[in-house]
Motif scaffolding. Sequence first.
Motif: not given
Length: 413
Positions: A329-339
């Motif tokens: 979740l954190n990595m997806a957030t930082v890469t703007n994959t998720i809000p």
Amino acid sequence: MSSRGPLGITRPNQPDRYLLFVTVLLCGAGLVMVTSASVAFAYTQHQSAFYYAERQTVWMVIGFAALFLLSRIDYRRLRPLAPAGAVVAGLLMILVLVPHLGVTVNGARRWFDAGPFGTFEPSELGKLAFAVFIAYWIDRRGPLVGDFQRGFLPFAAMLAGVLVLLMLQKDLGTAIVMGGIFVSAYWAGGGRIRHVVLLVAVLALAFVAVTIVEPYRFARLVSWQNPLADPLGAGFQSTQSIYGLASGGMFGVGIGHSVEKYGWLPEAHTDFIFAIIGEETGLVGTTLVLVGFLFFGWRGYRVAMRAQDTFGVALATGLTTWIAFEALLNMATVTNTIPITGVPLPFFSYGGTALACTLAAVGLLLSIARHGSNGSKNPKRRTDRKPDAPFDSWRRNRWSPVPGARRGASIPR
């Protein structure tokens, strides 16, 4: 439990050394990155470049002490303590909402003031306490876990109560992680797949609803679609995070040479530390971190598959999901994959309570590996279960590791 050595000598089972090894590596890399990412902010706010690094080190020592203590204790001894632990965690999560007791940061009230140790976040302790409790509850429920009225509905009500507390704290990120812990433990402990699908669908709709009704969350959702449309406003954090990752290239600019950490990227040493990792170590460094968490998840779920009882299966699954899911979740957030969700990167993000509780969770995983494995290469073999025990019945339902209360199984009325 014990296993036989090459000479037929019985020896006690060992903890998962690979799991411990990757944990130590991730923690070591995390301490280096917290030190690098926080120096500018620490010096500006506290006139000491190593202010946050020193406190992270103290909490890491506490966490490893908890890890080694829990790894030596038989995890089954925690069963009688599970209800009390959940009650204490719940009360702390309620007390943090009381004015003048909880600390408010950016409109969210999630912390207690811990004096020289910084702040204490009850929801991090709640992840650990509720993971143990839900595994205990599933184990006590037995085949009734698969029943809609006497298994699924009480489980959903408990999860709803915890999520309401977290939403009162305005902590959507932790609520998503907590949902992952509960749902994964329920599924691994024998929950029916259709109940899991129903619950995930309801949770997804609920999270969308609370995002839309809260203005700042809705602004995050809008900016997530195109953060460059408002690079100095709602999309500032995501934009700077992308800049940091992109400027790292293949091998990064070098440890300590980040530009984003000098006031450009908010939360550089906490929730967005992955962007600093990308800037300073490049694609190679971020890939190694991702591989490390994937390896951690594999070893954790392997521990769950080899556990001898439902309590161990559900507990190991919940704990592994907590750490691996939170990292993704954190990595997806930082890469703007998720809000933006506001979850930390386990072992890396600055935060004493989160680090100590996460290491304690690893200690429980090591305990399950040590005391909950029968030493057999066949994970389906169980020495202390009946022949038709749930874990030995994959043929009855291939969707769940512990398919209790499946079709053909009778439920006492």
